[in-house]
Design an enzyme around this catalytic site. Structure first.
Site, PDB file in Angstrom:
ATOM      1  CE  LYS A 175      44.926  20.862  54.812  1.00  0.00           C
ATOM      2  NZ  LYS A 175      43.713  20.660  55.626  1.00  0.00           N
TER       3      LYS A 175
HETATM    4  P1  NAD Z   1      42.667  31.143  58.689  1.00  0.00           P
HETATM    5  O1  NAD Z   1      43.789  31.512  57.811  1.00  0.00           O
HETATM    6  O2  NAD Z   1      41.292  31.597  58.322  1.00  0.00           O
HETATM    7  O3  NAD Z   1      42.967  31.627  60.190  1.00  0.00           O
HETATM    8  C1  NAD Z   1      44.155  31.317  60.855  1.00  0.00           C
HETATM    9  C2  NAD Z   1      44.190  32.079  62.174  1.00  0.00           C
HETATM   10  O4  NAD Z   1      45.337  31.666  62.915  1.00  0.00           O
HETATM   11  C3  NAD Z   1      44.301  33.598  61.993  1.00  0.00           C
HETATM   12  O5  NAD Z   1      43.469  34.236  62.942  1.00  0.00           O
HETATM   13  C4  NAD Z   1      45.760  33.865  62.318  1.00  0.00           C
HETATM   14  O6  NAD Z   1      45.990  35.193  62.812  1.00  0.00           O
HETATM   15  C5  NAD Z   1      45.998  32.838  63.404  1.00  0.00           C
HETATM   16  N1  NAD Z   1      47.416  32.561  63.642  1.00  0.00           N
HETATM   17  C6  NAD Z   1      48.388  32.332  62.722  1.00  0.00           C
HETATM   18  N2  NAD Z   1      49.569  32.176  63.338  1.00  0.00           N
HETATM   19  C7  NAD Z   1      49.340  32.303  64.668  1.00  0.00           C
HETATM   20  C8  NAD Z   1      50.155  32.247  65.828  1.00  0.00           C
HETATM   21  N3  NAD Z   1      51.462  32.027  65.728  1.00  0.00           N
HETATM   22  N4  NAD Z   1      49.581  32.419  67.048  1.00  0.00           N
HETATM   23  C9  NAD Z   1      48.254  32.648  67.142  1.00  0.00           C
HETATM   24  N5  NAD Z   1      47.436  32.720  66.090  1.00  0.00           N
HETATM   25  C10 NAD Z   1      47.974  32.546  64.876  1.00  0.00           C
HETATM   26  O7  NAD Z   1      42.697  29.551  58.820  1.00  0.00           O
HETATM   27  P2  NAD Z   1      41.498  28.566  59.190  1.00  0.00           P
HETATM   28  O8  NAD Z   1      40.919  28.049  57.923  1.00  0.00           O
HETATM   29  O9  NAD Z   1      40.639  29.172  60.221  1.00  0.00           O
HETATM   30  O10 NAD Z   1      42.322  27.320  59.796  1.00  0.00           O
HETATM   31  C11 NAD Z   1      42.753  27.296  61.140  1.00  0.00           C
HETATM   32  C12 NAD Z   1      43.091  25.862  61.530  1.00  0.00           C
HETATM   33  O11 NAD Z   1      41.937  25.030  61.341  1.00  0.00           O
HETATM   34  C13 NAD Z   1      44.193  25.200  60.698  1.00  0.00           C
HETATM   35  O12 NAD Z   1      44.879  24.275  61.514  1.00  0.00           O
HETATM   36  C14 NAD Z   1      43.416  24.447  59.632  1.00  0.00           C
HETATM   37  O13 NAD Z   1      44.153  23.379  59.057  1.00  0.00           O
HETATM   38  C15 NAD Z   1      42.259  23.949  60.477  1.00  0.00           C
HETATM   39  N6  NAD Z   1      41.060  23.574  59.714  1.00  0.00           N
HETATM   40  C16 NAD Z   1      40.458  24.446  58.870  1.00  0.00           C
HETATM   41  C17 NAD Z   1      39.301  24.058  58.202  1.00  0.00           C
HETATM   42  C18 NAD Z   1      38.563  25.000  57.315  1.00  0.00           C
HETATM   43  O14 NAD Z   1      37.462  24.638  56.873  1.00  0.00           O
HETATM   44  N7  NAD Z   1      39.039  26.198  57.053  1.00  0.00           N
HETATM   45  C19 NAD Z   1      38.804  22.758  58.382  1.00  0.00           C
HETATM   46  C20 NAD Z   1      39.429  21.897  59.270  1.00  0.00           C
HETATM   47  C21 NAD Z   1      40.569  22.315  59.938  1.00  0.00           C
END
Ligand code: NAD
Length: 437
Positions: free
Chosen positions: A123
């Protein structure tokens, strides 16, 4: 060791870990330890997985729009590559720390092992708030970060992807910068250095929605086992970025009802349900769910207390704590985010009989379709959307059945069972290959 302005740090010593107390990485270790007891994992493999293989920290200058120069620090933690090249996203967020990146890297190792794809775990991250920088500043920061990482990433070695605060456009900048560092005759290889690229720039169809699609596939498998119909399903989502918004939009297409959403800008609900597509468009225009027309603004506690069948945390770590877990009024927590449930939150959910589809299973759709993208890039192939969805569902369904079987036979929860399956897979490769020399 210093190369290309790159510092390779030693993995955390016992002393450092003692000081960090209840660090996120330690928490991953505790979950692994619990599962290791269940599978009777060998002491050697326990020791290997307790420390990241390599940690890279780089500090680099970025020229801002007004001519100032600011220094940024970026990390790449490579936890384990016994199963294949290191693999894992890059996060841009003010909360990024070496401990968080270390934990996220270890989660990638177990996730890839669980779904049995030939990748290890890594990561990366840079600590800054992308909403405070212009797009050209983020582009320059990204390019300079990639240049500083140098050959610590590569198509056969370590393959990043999007995570919180990064997207397909960020990946396109990474490919372009990485390609520029290669001799001209090798630049065609650069495409496979990251996954999650725009489809027009070598990405795979279906990658953008893949993590959300996987979350929905898993909820569908669970609902079928529970005798629930997706058209009757109600759910709430925390985080409406790449994972949360796609999970919600796909569930909408299957007839389920979205009752409330919370993101960094606030929380909204609507009695008759929120339109996930219209909400995604609102977020694209305004940057968050706050102010969505026709929805009622609600507080954090009210959001957590809403009665629904499923809650999908898809934001950051530590959102389901002892406090918020005791508010939840759902049957299932489907973890779209990595590490959204604290150990205390997990204990409350267990006590209250709320099931949890754990992150390493529930959000594995992203890395699975990343694997498909990598395979297509290296083989010059282009699979269509139906092919991607079919293969994705096949892998997830197999993993779900394996985890369920281990959970039932060992009498453990979904999370422990998922780790047990992953650790057994990792142990198998160490037993077969041995330890050099
Ligand atoms: P992103 O940046 O697209 O979205 C993040 C979201 O979280 C946004 O809507 C933001 O407003 C919200 N957020 C941030 N702080 C917050 C808070 N304090 N309270 C409530 N909401 C809050 O990110 P993403 O890619 O959608 O990733 C989200 C999660 O999924 C992370 O844990 C990431 O590691 C995990 N993840 C992502 C992927 C991927 O393919 N993008 C794959 C596996 C896991």
């Amino acid at each position: 060791m210093t190369t290309n302005g790159t510092t390779t740090m030693n993995p955390p010593s016992e002393a450092v870990r003692e000081h960090t107390g209840d660090s996120l990485f330690q928490r991953v270790q505790s979950t692994m330890e619990r599962a290791a007891e269940v599978t009777g994992l060998s002491p050697a493999v326990r020791k290997i997985l307790a420390r990241p293989a390599c940690e890279v920290s780089v500090t680099f200058p970025v020229r801002m729009d007004d001519g100032r120069v600011e220094m940024y620090t970026g990390y790449r933690v490579q936890h384990n590559n016994a199963l294949g090249p290191f693999k894992g996203g890059i996060r841009y967020h003010p909360g990024v720390s070496i401990d968080e990146v270390r934990a996220l890297a270890a989660w990638m190792t177990v996730k890839c092992a669980l779904v049995d794809i030939p990748f290890g775990g890594a990561k990366g991250g840079v600590q800054f708030d992308p909403s405070n920088l212009s797009v050209p500043e983020i582009e320059r920061l990204t390019r300079r970060f990639v240049y500083a990482l140098g050959n610590n990433i590569g198509p056969d070695y370590d393959v990043p992807a999007p995570d919180v605060g990064t997207d397909a456009r960020t990946m396109a900048w990474i490919v372009d910068t990485y390609a520029a560092t290669l001799p001209p005759q090798d630049r065609h290889r650069a495409l496979a250095v990251v996954t999650g690229k725009p489809v027009s720039a070598g990405g795979s169809v279906g990658r953008e929605k893949a993590t959300g699609q996987g979350v929905v596939d898993l909820i569908g498998l669970w609902a079928r086992d529970e005798g629930l119909n997706l058209t009757d399903l109600t759910y709430t989502v925390q985080g409406f970025g790449k994972v949360g918004s796609w999970a919600a939009r796909i569930l909408k297409s299957l007839g389920a009802t979205l009752l409330a959403v919370e993101d960094a800008t606030g929380a909204v609900r609507a009695a008759g349900g929120l339109d996930a597509d219209a909400l995604a468009e609102h977020v694209r225009r305004t940057g968050g769910v706050a102010g969505f027309a026709g929805a009622q603004a609600i507080g954090h506690s009210e959001f957590f207390g809403i009665a629904a069948d499923v809650f999908i945390p898809a934001a950051l770590e530590d959102q389901v704590t002892a406090e918020t877990a005791s508010l939840l009024n759902v049957r299932l927590v489907a973890e779209g985010a990595n590490g959204p449930t604290s150990p205390e939150g997990d204990a409350v959910l267990r006590e209250r009989g709320i099931e949890v589809l754990p992150d390493i299973l529930c959000n594995a759709g992203g890395v699975i379709v990343s694997y498909f993208e990598w395979v297509q890039n290296r083989g010059g192939a282009a699979w269509d959307a139906a092919e991607i969805d079919r293969r994705l569902h096949g892998i997830l369904a197999k993993a779900y059945q394996r985890v369920k079987a281990v959970g039932q036979s060992k009498g453990v929860d979904w999370r422990t069972a998922a780790y047990a399956v992953a650790l057994s897979r990792l142990e198998q490769v160490y037993v077969e290959r041995g330890i050099f020399p």
